[in-house]
Design a protein around this motif. Sequence first.
Motif, PDB file in Angstrom:
ATOM      1  N   ASP A  92      -6.397 -13.647   7.832  1.00  0.00           N
ATOM      2  CA  ASP A  92      -6.143 -13.108   6.492  1.00  0.00           C
ATOM      3  C   ASP A  92      -5.050 -12.049   6.508  1.00  0.00           C
ATOM      4  O   ASP A  92      -4.369 -11.839   5.489  1.00  0.00           O
ATOM      5  N   LEU A  93      -4.873 -11.368   7.633  1.00  0.00           N
ATOM      6  CA  LEU A  93      -3.802 -10.372   7.719  1.00  0.00           C
ATOM      7  C   LEU A  93      -2.437 -11.001   7.498  1.00  0.00           C
ATOM      8  O   LEU A  93      -1.537 -10.377   6.932  1.00  0.00           O
ATOM      9  N   SER A  94      -2.272 -12.243   7.928  1.00  0.00           N
ATOM     10  CA  SER A  94      -0.998 -12.927   7.684  1.00  0.00           C
ATOM     11  C   SER A  94      -0.776 -13.169   6.198  1.00  0.00           C
ATOM     12  O   SER A  94       0.352 -13.117   5.709  1.00  0.00           O
ATOM     13  N   ASP A  95      -1.860 -13.414   5.455  1.00  0.00           N
ATOM     14  CA  ASP A  95      -1.739 -13.557   4.001  1.00  0.00           C
ATOM     15  C   ASP A  95      -1.386 -12.220   3.356  1.00  0.00           C
ATOM     16  O   ASP A  95      -0.613 -12.178   2.395  1.00  0.00           O
ATOM     17  N   ALA A  96      -1.950 -11.135   3.891  1.00  0.00           N
ATOM     18  CA  ALA A  96      -1.578  -9.808   3.402  1.00  0.00           C
ATOM     19  C   ALA A  96      -0.112  -9.522   3.701  1.00  0.00           C
ATOM     20  O   ALA A  96       0.594  -8.900   2.893  1.00  0.00           O
ATOM     21  N   PHE A  97       0.354  -9.981   4.851  1.00  0.00           N
ATOM     22  CA  PHE A  97       1.765  -9.827   5.212  1.00  0.00           C
ATOM     23  C   PHE A  97       2.647 -10.558   4.208  1.00  0.00           C
ATOM     24  O   PHE A  97       3.648 -10.019   3.718  1.00  0.00           O
ATOM     25  N   ASP A  98       2.288 -11.804   3.896  1.00  0.00           N
ATOM     26  CA  ASP A  98       3.073 -12.565   2.925  1.00  0.00           C
ATOM     27  C   ASP A  98       3.093 -11.870   1.567  1.00  0.00           C
ATOM     28  O   ASP A  98       4.128 -11.866   0.884  1.00  0.00           O
ATOM     29  N   PHE A  99       1.958 -11.283   1.176  1.00  0.00           N
ATOM     30  CA  PHE A  99       1.927 -10.550  -0.086  1.00  0.00           C
ATOM     31  C   PHE A  99       2.852  -9.339  -0.021  1.00  0.00           C
ATOM     32  O   PHE A  99       3.571  -9.051  -0.994  1.00  0.00           O
ATOM     33  N   ALA A 100       2.849  -8.639   1.088  1.00  0.00           N
ATOM     34  CA  ALA A 100       3.733  -7.476   1.231  1.00  0.00           C
ATOM     35  C   ALA A 100       5.188  -7.876   1.045  1.00  0.00           C
ATOM     36  O   ALA A 100       5.981  -7.136   0.440  1.00  0.00           O
ATOM     37  N   LEU A 101       5.549  -9.054   1.553  1.00  0.00           N
ATOM     38  CA  LEU A 101       6.925  -9.527   1.404  1.00  0.00           C
ATOM     39  C   LEU A 101       7.314  -9.718  -0.056  1.00  0.00           C
ATOM     40  O   LEU A 101       8.498  -9.644  -0.404  1.00  0.00           O
ATOM     41  N   SER A 102       6.327  -9.962  -0.915  1.00  0.00           N
ATOM     42  CA  SER A 102       6.616 -10.209  -2.330  1.00  0.00           C
ATOM     43  C   SER A 102       6.830  -8.926  -3.130  1.00  0.00           C
ATOM     44  O   SER A 102       7.259  -8.990  -4.282  1.00  0.00           O
ATOM     45  N   LEU A 103       6.525  -7.780  -2.548  1.00  0.00           N
ATOM     46  CA  LEU A 103       6.625  -6.519  -3.273  1.00  0.00           C
ATOM     47  C   LEU A 103       8.048  -5.973  -3.203  1.00  0.00           C
ATOM     48  O   LEU A 103       8.605  -5.833  -2.106  1.00  0.00           O
ATOM     49  N   PRO A 104       8.648  -5.642  -4.333  1.00  0.00           N
ATOM     50  CA  PRO A 104      10.025  -5.154  -4.327  1.00  0.00           C
ATOM     51  C   PRO A 104      10.185  -3.812  -3.613  1.00  0.00           C
ATOM     52  O   PRO A 104      11.292  -3.485  -3.180  1.00  0.00           O
ATOM     53  N   GLU A 105       9.074  -3.068  -3.461  1.00  0.00           N
ATOM     54  CA  GLU A 105       9.172  -1.754  -2.809  1.00  0.00           C
ATOM     55  C   GLU A 105       9.110  -1.834  -1.283  1.00  0.00           C
ATOM     56  O   GLU A 105       9.283  -0.821  -0.598  1.00  0.00           O
ATOM     57  N   VAL A 106       8.862  -3.046  -0.735  1.00  0.00           N
ATOM     58  CA  VAL A 106       8.607  -3.175   0.697  1.00  0.00           C
ATOM     59  C   VAL A 106       9.813  -3.764   1.431  1.00  0.00           C
ATOM     60  O   VAL A 106      10.387  -4.769   1.000  1.00  0.00           O
ATOM     61  N   ASP A 107      10.154  -3.130   2.551  1.00  0.00           N
ATOM     62  CA  ASP A 107      11.158  -3.659   3.475  1.00  0.00           C
ATOM     63  C   ASP A 107      10.462  -4.668   4.372  1.00  0.00           C
ATOM     64  O   ASP A 107       9.687  -4.299   5.260  1.00  0.00           O
ATOM     65  N   GLY A 108      10.712  -5.940   4.150  1.00  0.00           N
ATOM     66  CA  GLY A 108      10.014  -6.994   4.872  1.00  0.00           C
ATOM     67  C   GLY A 108      10.308  -7.044   6.354  1.00  0.00           C
ATOM     68  O   GLY A 108       9.604  -7.735   7.093  1.00  0.00           O
ATOM     69  N   THR A 109      11.316  -6.327   6.797  1.00  0.00           N
ATOM     70  CA  THR A 109      11.637  -6.294   8.232  1.00  0.00           C
ATOM     71  C   THR A 109      10.903  -5.161   8.943  1.00  0.00           C
ATOM     72  O   THR A 109      11.039  -5.021  10.164  1.00  0.00           O
ATOM     73  N   LYS A 110      10.143  -4.356   8.182  1.00  0.00           N
ATOM     74  CA  LYS A 110       9.467  -3.202   8.780  1.00  0.00           C
ATOM     75  C   LYS A 110       8.035  -3.117   8.251  1.00  0.00           C
ATOM     76  O   LYS A 110       7.700  -2.281   7.411  1.00  0.00           O
ATOM     77  N   ILE A 111       7.190  -4.014   8.737  1.00  0.00           N
ATOM     78  CA  ILE A 111       5.794  -4.051   8.326  1.00  0.00           C
ATOM     79  C   ILE A 111       4.913  -3.899   9.565  1.00  0.00           C
ATOM     80  O   ILE A 111       5.173  -4.519  10.602  1.00  0.00           O
ATOM     81  N   ALA A 112       3.879  -3.074   9.463  1.00  0.00           N
ATOM     82  CA  ALA A 112       2.964  -2.834  10.572  1.00  0.00           C
ATOM     83  C   ALA A 112       1.531  -3.083  10.136  1.00  0.00           C
ATOM     84  O   ALA A 112       1.186  -2.949   8.955  1.00  0.00           O
ATOM     85  N   TYR A 113       0.680  -3.437  11.103  1.00  0.00           N
ATOM     86  CA  TYR A 113      -0.758  -3.535  10.873  1.00  0.00           C
ATOM     87  C   TYR A 113      -1.432  -2.270  11.389  1.00  0.00           C
ATOM     88  O   TYR A 113      -1.087  -1.756  12.455  1.00  0.00           O
ATOM     89  N   TRP A 114      -2.413  -1.779  10.616  1.00  0.00           N
ATOM     90  CA  TRP A 114      -3.297  -0.702  11.069  1.00  0.00           C
ATOM     91  C   TRP A 114      -4.710  -1.229  11.005  1.00  0.00           C
ATOM     92  O   TRP A 114      -5.154  -1.743   9.984  1.00  0.00           O
ATOM     93  N   GLY A 115      -5.429  -1.098  12.111  1.00  0.00           N
ATOM     94  CA  GLY A 115      -6.819  -1.517  12.131  1.00  0.00           C
ATOM     95  C   GLY A 115      -7.645  -0.559  12.956  1.00  0.00           C
ATOM     96  O   GLY A 115      -7.133   0.090  13.878  1.00  0.00           O
ATOM     97  N   SER A 116      -8.931  -0.454  12.634  1.00  0.00           N
ATOM     98  CA  SER A 116      -9.820   0.440  13.360  1.00  0.00           C
ATOM     99  C   SER A 116     -11.110  -0.276  13.696  1.00  0.00           C
ATOM    100  O   SER A 116     -11.613  -1.065  12.896  1.00  0.00           O
ATOM    101  N   SER A 117     -11.612  -0.022  14.896  1.00  0.00           N
ATOM    102  CA  SER A 117     -12.840  -0.653  15.338  1.00  0.00           C
ATOM    103  C   SER A 117     -12.670  -2.180  15.295  1.00  0.00           C
ATOM    104  O   SER A 117     -11.742  -2.716  15.884  1.00  0.00           O
ATOM    105  N   MET A 118     -13.525  -2.897  14.557  1.00  0.00           N
ATOM    106  CA  MET A 118     -13.419  -4.354  14.527  1.00  0.00           C
ATOM    107  C   MET A 118     -12.074  -4.808  13.969  1.00  0.00           C
ATOM    108  O   MET A 118     -11.471  -5.773  14.459  1.00  0.00           O
ATOM    109  N   SER A 119     -11.570  -4.113  12.941  1.00  0.00           N
ATOM    110  CA  SER A 119     -10.280  -4.520  12.379  1.00  0.00           C
ATOM    111  C   SER A 119      -9.119  -4.168  13.298  1.00  0.00           C
ATOM    112  O   SER A 119      -8.037  -4.742  13.178  1.00  0.00           O
ATOM    113  N   GLY A 120      -9.335  -3.214  14.233  1.00  0.00           N
ATOM    114  CA  GLY A 120      -8.316  -2.956  15.243  1.00  0.00           C
ATOM    115  C   GLY A 120      -8.135  -4.162  16.146  1.00  0.00           C
ATOM    116  O   GLY A 120      -7.008  -4.541  16.494  1.00  0.00           O
TER     117      GLY A 120
END
Length: 290
Positions: A92-120
Motif C-alpha cells: 500500500d505504501l507504493s499506492d501512497a507514493f503514486d498519490f504523492a506524485l499527483s500532488l502539485p506541492e510534491v517534488d516527485g524526485t524527493k519522496i521518503a518513507y517514515w515508519g515505526s515499529s511494524m510500519s518501520g
Amino acid sequence: MDRRNIEFPTVDGVTLRGHFYPARGQGTIQKAPCIIMAHGIRLTGLKEHFLPDFADRFQAAGYGVIAYDHRNWGASDGLPRYETNPIQQGLDLSDAFDFALSLPEVDGTKIAYWGSSMSGGAALYAAALDHRICAVIAQVPFVSGETIAPHFAPLLPSLYSSLQEAKAGKKVDLLKMFTTDPEAAMKEDPSSLINDPNIAGFLKEFKDDNFPFYPYITPQTLFNMVAFEPLAYAGADRCAPAFPQLKAYQQALEPKRLALLQDKGHFDPYYGETFEDNIKAPLAFLKEFL
C-alpha cells in the motif's frame, strides 16, 4: 497546523484516508520533498497518534507530509477490521507514493518513507521492492517475525481454532495486544499478548491527550506478524529486539545512518524529551540525503 484531508485508492480498490501537510512557507508553484508516514501496531496506532508532532517538525524543516491510516484501521476502508498485514501495508505504501506524485506541492524526485515499529519494517520492505523511493526512516523497526515466533508458539492451537470458526462463519473473538491502563502496564497482564512496562508512559500520553485507541487485533494478525521478515529484504527493545534491527542496518546498503537512543524503550521516541532527541536524527538524515 496547515493540513487537508486526503484519500487515495490502492491497486485492489481499497480507499485509504489521511492528511496532507504542505511544507511550511511553500509557494504556490514551488515543489517540496515529501515524507509518507503511517503508524505501527502499538495500540493499533492511527494517524492521530503522535504523527502530527512529527509532521509539524517536518513541515517546519521544509518537507510535505502524507500521514494516513492503514487499511482496516481508522478512517481507511478495508476488511476485516482490526486486522494488520505488514506485507500488504508495504504494498500500500507504493499506492501512497503514486498519490504523492499527483500532488502539485510534491517534488516527485524527493519522496521518503517514515515508519515505526511494524510500519518501520513495512517501509523497509516497500523500499526494497520499489526503488523510486529516495530514503527510508525506520524508527524502532520490527524486522523479524522469526524472533517473536517462540513467544507466540503456545497460542498457535487456539489461533488455528479461531480461524476455523471464522471460516465457518462464526464470530471470532479479537485478541488484546496491550493493556490500556498505565498502572496495569507496570505488572503482568495475563489478558494481554505483550507485556512491557515501557508502555506505561506511552499510555499516559494517550489518556492525557484523549487519543482514541482500540488495542485489539484479529487472530490472523498474529500469523501475519510471525511470517513477516523484512530483515530478509534489508540486503534493544522488548517489542522489536535490537539485535535483528542492528543486523538489518548492517545488511542495508549505503547511504545509511544509525541513531541510537540510549537507555530508551520501544514506546519512548513518540513523546516528551525522548521525542525531542529522536526527531533530530531523521531531520539530519533528510537534510543530507533527500
